[in-house]
Scaffold this active site. Structure first.
Site, PDB file in Angstrom:
ATOM      1  N   HIS A 146      54.969  37.360  46.824  1.00  0.00           N
ATOM      2  CA  HIS A 146      53.885  37.557  45.854  1.00  0.00           C
ATOM      3  C   HIS A 146      53.382  38.991  45.811  1.00  0.00           C
ATOM      4  O   HIS A 146      52.668  39.366  44.898  1.00  0.00           O
ATOM      5  CB  HIS A 146      52.714  36.627  46.193  1.00  0.00           C
ATOM      6  CG  HIS A 146      53.012  35.190  45.873  1.00  0.00           C
ATOM      7  ND1 HIS A 146      52.587  34.582  44.721  1.00  0.00           N
ATOM      8  CD2 HIS A 146      53.724  34.246  46.539  1.00  0.00           C
ATOM      9  CE1 HIS A 146      53.004  33.324  44.691  1.00  0.00           C
ATOM     10  NE2 HIS A 146      53.699  33.096  45.788  1.00  0.00           N
ATOM     11  N   ASP A 354      49.579  46.416  43.652  1.00  0.00           N
ATOM     12  CA  ASP A 354      49.374  44.974  43.546  1.00  0.00           C
ATOM     13  C   ASP A 354      50.674  44.335  43.082  1.00  0.00           C
ATOM     14  O   ASP A 354      51.340  44.881  42.191  1.00  0.00           O
ATOM     15  CB  ASP A 354      48.271  44.685  42.504  1.00  0.00           C
ATOM     16  CG  ASP A 354      47.363  43.534  42.913  1.00  0.00           C
ATOM     17  OD1 ASP A 354      47.830  42.639  43.629  1.00  0.00           O
ATOM     18  OD2 ASP A 354      46.194  43.538  42.504  1.00  0.00           O
TER      19      ASP A 354
HETATM   20  C1  GDG Z   1      48.450  37.774  45.540  1.00  0.00           C
HETATM   21  C2  GDG Z   1      48.982  39.179  45.195  1.00  0.00           C
HETATM   22  C3  GDG Z   1      49.575  38.332  42.905  1.00  0.00           C
HETATM   23  C4  GDG Z   1      38.972  35.807  42.821  1.00  0.00           C
HETATM   24  N1  GDG Z   1      37.636  35.704  43.030  1.00  0.00           N
HETATM   25  C5  GDG Z   1      37.300  34.454  42.674  1.00  0.00           C
HETATM   26  C6  GDG Z   1      38.456  33.773  42.259  1.00  0.00           C
HETATM   27  N2  GDG Z   1      39.463  34.634  42.357  1.00  0.00           N
HETATM   28  C7  GDG Z   1      40.825  34.303  41.935  1.00  0.00           C
HETATM   29  C8  GDG Z   1      41.178  35.072  40.679  1.00  0.00           C
HETATM   30  C9  GDG Z   1      42.692  35.042  40.730  1.00  0.00           C
HETATM   31  C10 GDG Z   1      42.963  35.061  42.239  1.00  0.00           C
HETATM   32  O1  GDG Z   1      41.759  34.690  42.905  1.00  0.00           O
HETATM   33  C11 GDG Z   1      43.329  36.461  42.716  1.00  0.00           C
HETATM   34  O2  GDG Z   1      44.638  36.727  42.322  1.00  0.00           O
HETATM   35  P1  GDG Z   1      45.221  38.185  42.277  1.00  0.00           P
HETATM   36  O3  GDG Z   1      46.552  38.128  41.634  1.00  0.00           O
HETATM   37  O4  GDG Z   1      44.275  39.058  41.528  1.00  0.00           O
HETATM   38  O5  GDG Z   1      45.267  38.734  43.779  1.00  0.00           O
HETATM   39  P2  GDG Z   1      45.687  38.212  45.284  1.00  0.00           P
HETATM   40  O6  GDG Z   1      44.712  37.242  45.800  1.00  0.00           O
HETATM   41  O7  GDG Z   1      45.792  39.467  46.080  1.00  0.00           O
HETATM   42  O8  GDG Z   1      47.099  37.506  45.106  1.00  0.00           O
HETATM   43  C12 GDG Z   1      48.848  39.440  43.694  1.00  0.00           C
HETATM   44  C13 GDG Z   1      49.126  36.954  43.378  1.00  0.00           C
HETATM   45  O9  GDG Z   1      49.271  36.812  44.803  1.00  0.00           O
HETATM   46  C14 GDG Z   1      49.956  35.846  42.723  1.00  0.00           C
HETATM   47  O10 GDG Z   1      51.325  36.044  42.911  1.00  0.00           O
HETATM   48  O11 GDG Z   1      49.242  38.485  41.536  1.00  0.00           O
HETATM   49  O12 GDG Z   1      49.418  40.697  43.361  1.00  0.00           O
HETATM   50  O13 GDG Z   1      48.287  40.181  45.934  1.00  0.00           O
HETATM   51  O14 GDG Z   1      43.200  33.853  40.207  1.00  0.00           O
HETATM   52  O15 GDG Z   1      40.585  34.416  39.560  1.00  0.00           O
HETATM   53  N3  GDG Z   1      38.475  32.492  41.834  1.00  0.00           N
HETATM   54  C15 GDG Z   1      37.275  31.847  41.807  1.00  0.00           C
HETATM   55  N4  GDG Z   1      36.117  32.446  42.223  1.00  0.00           N
HETATM   56  C16 GDG Z   1      36.078  33.739  42.641  1.00  0.00           C
HETATM   57  O16 GDG Z   1      35.008  34.265  42.979  1.00  0.00           O
HETATM   58  N5  GDG Z   1      37.246  30.575  41.377  1.00  0.00           N
END
Ligand code: GDG
Length: 470
Positions: A146, A354
Site C-alpha cells: 500500500h 504517499d
Molecule cells: C495507506 C498508504 C494508501 C482519516 N482520518 C479519519 C478517517 N481517515 C481515513 C481517510 C482515508 C484513510 O483514513 C487514510 O487513507 P490514506 O490513503 O490517506 O492514508 P494511509 O492511512 O497512510 O494509508 C496510502 C492507503 O494505505 C491505501 O492503499 O492510499 O498511501 O499510506 O480513507 O478518510 N476516517 C474517519 N475519520 C477520521 O477522522 N472516519
C-alpha cells in the site's frame, strides 16, 4: 490490516471494501487480534459472521513490539517513504518481524485448503508467503504493497533488502500503487538481484517466476457521493458554515504521520497569511489529524512540532473573531468528514511521499458538482498520477505552496468545474471495487508461476535483463 473490531470513526474505506469483497465470495479474514499475551495460544480465535470466517491471532508482547513498532514502522515505513534519517534497523526487530510472520503462517496453514487463493496486505507481512511455502502451501498467493516502493539507491540502505525481495518472489503476484513503484522494484530486480524481466511485468528470480504490476487503489466513490449529498443541509454542515462566517475553508485530513508533510502544510498556510495579507480573515484552515502510532518516538516529536507551529500561526494572525488554523487531533465519523470536504473550497493534500492517498480521492468525490472546490495535491502522492485536474505542488517548496493556495482560492467557477470533472472521472472509473476485482482476477488467472518453474522458452534469456512494461 484492520480487524473486524475496527468500526465507526476508525474503519477506513479499504477495510470496508475488503470486507464487502469477502462477503460477496465468502472467505477467510486472517489478522492480528489486537491483543498481546505472554505465551499466546498457537491457534487463532476463529468465528463466523455471514459468509466470512474471521481468524485472529494473539501475539507475544515483545514479538509484537519488534514486529510492529520495530521493523514494520521503525524500519520499513521510513525506508519506503524515503526518510533515511528516521530509519532504525535492529537485528532483534528484524528477527521479531520474521518470527511474527512465521507464527502467522503456522496459525493460518491449518485453515487453508489447497486451492484457496491468499491475498496478503502491506509491508507488515512481506515474508508471509515464504513462511507458507515452507509449510507446504502451493496455492496462489498475492501481495499488495500500500505504500511507495523506494528506488534501488534508497532500498539498498536496508541491510535485509535481499531477503525481502526473495520473500516477494515467493508470491505469484506483487501489486504496487504506481508505475514509478513498479519501475523501482523492476530496476532492483534486474540490476541488483540479477533477475530477468519479461513483458507484462513477469519476473524471474533464481528458481521463482512471478508478476509485478500496478494496481492503483481507489475509493467507494458512490458511497462518498451519497454521504456528501446526505450532508448537504445537515445540522453538522450548517454548524460548520455558521462557524466560518462566510470565510473560505481549506481542509486537510491526515493521520498524524511524518510522511504526510503536515509541518510543511502548516508552514505554507502561515506563509500565505504572511505574503498575501489580503487573505487574512478570509480563509480558515482545518486540519483533522487523528493520532497514530503514538508508541513510536518520531510520532511524539512530530506531535510537539505541530502543536508549536499551530500555536505560532494562531498567535501571530488570529483576530478576536477568527482563528486561522483549527487543528484537531481526533477522528470523525465518515459522514462528518464528507460534510467538511464538501464545505471546503480547498482540499489540501501535501504528503512528502504517499503510496496513493485516499483522502485526495474522497475530497473529489464529496464535492458539489455545481460549485466544486479545488484539490491542492503533492506531486509525491501516488494519486497525482491520476488526478491531473488538481493544483500540483512540491511540498518541499513552502513559498510555492503558499502561492498555489493563493491562486487556487482565486479560481473561477468555470476552472474549478473543469478541474473537478477531470478528477471525478478518474475517481468514479477506478473504484476500490474495481481494484479488488482486478487484483483477484489477475491473481486467479496467473498461470505457471511458482516454485521450481523454469522460464518459458518464449521469454527472454535470463542473462540479459530487459525492463517490463506495465
Ligand atoms: C495507506 C498508504 C494508501 C482519516 N482520518 C479519519 C478517517 N481517515 C481515513 C481517510 C482515508 C484513510 O483514513 C487514510 O487513507 P490514506 O490513503 O490517506 O492514508 P494511509 O492511512 O497512510 O494509508 C496510502 C492507503 O494505505 C491505501 O492503499 O492510499 O498511501 O499510506 O480513507 O478518510 N476516517 C474517519 N475519520 C477520521 O477522522 N472516519
Amino acid at each position: 490490516m484492520a480487524s473486524p473490531k475496527e468500526r465507526g470513526a476508525k474503519a477506513g474505506g479499504l477495510a470496508v471494501a475488503l470486507r464487502e469483497a469477502l462477503n460477496k465470495r465468502g472467505g477467510l479474514w486472517f489478522g492480528w487480534s489486537g491483543e498481546t499475551q505472554v505465551d499466546p495460544p498457537s491457534e487463532p480465535k476463529v468465528f463466523r459472521s455471514g459468509k466470512v470466517t474471521y481468524a485472529l491471532q494473539t501475539l507475544d508482547p515483545e514479538d509484537q513490539r519488534a514486529h510492529y513498532a520495530g521493523y514494520a514502522n521503525g524500519t520499513l515505513w521510513p525506508l519506503c517513504h524515503y526518510r533515511l534519517g528516521l530509519l532504525n534497523f535492529r537485528r532483534t526487530d528484524w528477527e521479531g518481524y520474521r518470527r511474527v510472520n512465521a507464527t502467522f503462517a503456522r496459525a493460518l496453514m491449518p485453515l487453508l485448503k489447497p486451492d484457496d487463493i491468499v491475498w496478503v496486505h502491506d509491508y507488515h507481512f512481506i515474508p508471509l508467503a515464504s513462511e507458507l511455502r515452507a509449510l507446504g502451501f502451493e496455492g496462489r498467493i498475492g501481495y499488495f504493497h500500500h505504500i511507495p516502493f523506494p528506488t534501488p539507491e534508497v532500498f539498498l540502505t536496508l541491510p535485509s533488502h535481499a531477503a525481502l525481495v526473495r520473500d516477494l518472489s515467493r508470491y505469484d503476484l506483487v501489486g504496487l500503487q504506481t508505475e514509478h513503484d513498479v519501475r523501482a522494484l523492476l530496476t532492483y530486480v534486474s540490476s541488483e538481484a540479477r533477475g530477468w524481466i519479461a513483458p507484462g511485468g513477469v519476473v524471474g528470480l533464481r528458481d521463482r517466476r512471478f508478476r509485478i504490476a500496478t494496481y492503483p487503489i481507489g475509493i467507494d466513490a458512490d458511497a462518498f457521493v451519497h454521504d456528501a449529498e446526505a450532508a448537504a443541509g445537515s445540522e453538522e454542515e450548517e454548524r460548520l458554515k455558521a462557524s466560518l462566517a462566510g470565510r473560505a475553508l481549506a481542509v486537510g485530513v491526515d493521520r498524524l504521520d511524518y510522511s504526510k508533510g503536515l509541518p510543511n502544510k502548516f508552514a505554507a498556510f502561515g506563509e500565505l497569511l504572511k505574503s498575501h495579507p489580503e487573505r487574512r480573515s478570509t480563509v480558515t484552515m482545518m486540519q483533522v489529524a487523528p493520532l497514530s502510532r503514538s508508541e513510536v518516538t518520531e510520532y511524539q516529536a512530530l506531535r510537539r512540532e505541530l502543536e508549536e507551529l499551530a500555536g505560532a500561526i494562531n498567535g501571530e494572525y488570529a483576530e478576536f473573531d477568527w482563528v486561522p488554523l483549527r487543528y484537531l487531533n481526533r477522528p470523525f465519523q465518515r459522514a462528518t468528514l464528507a460534510a467538511i470536504y464538501r464545505t471546503a473550497r480547498l482540499g489540501v493534500v501535501t504528503p512528502l511521499r504517499d503510496g496513493m492517498n485516499l483522502v485526495a480521492k474522497e475530497y473529489v468525490a464529496a464535492q458539489n458538482p455545481e460549485d466544486p472546490g479545488v484539490l491542492v495535491l503533492s506531486r509525491f502522492a501516488g494519486a497525482a498520477d491520476e488526478l491531473s485536474g488538481s493544483v500540483i505542488v512540491n511540498p518541499y517548496d513552502v513559498e510555492g505552496m503558499a502561492d498555489a493556495l493563493n491562486s487556487a482560492l482565486s479560481m473561477t467557477l468555470g476552472e474549478r468545474k473543469d478541474r473537478w470533472r477531470a478528477n471525478m472521472e478518474k475517481v468514479t472509473r477506478n473504484t476500490i471495487h474495481r481494484w479488488c476485482e482486478t487484483f483477484i482476477t489477475d491473481l486467479s488467472g496467473v498461470d505457471g508461476y511458482g516454485a521450481g518453474v523454469e522460464p518459458a522458452r518464449s521469454l527472454p534469456a535470463p542473462k540479459k535483463a530487459t525492463r517490463g512494461r506495465n
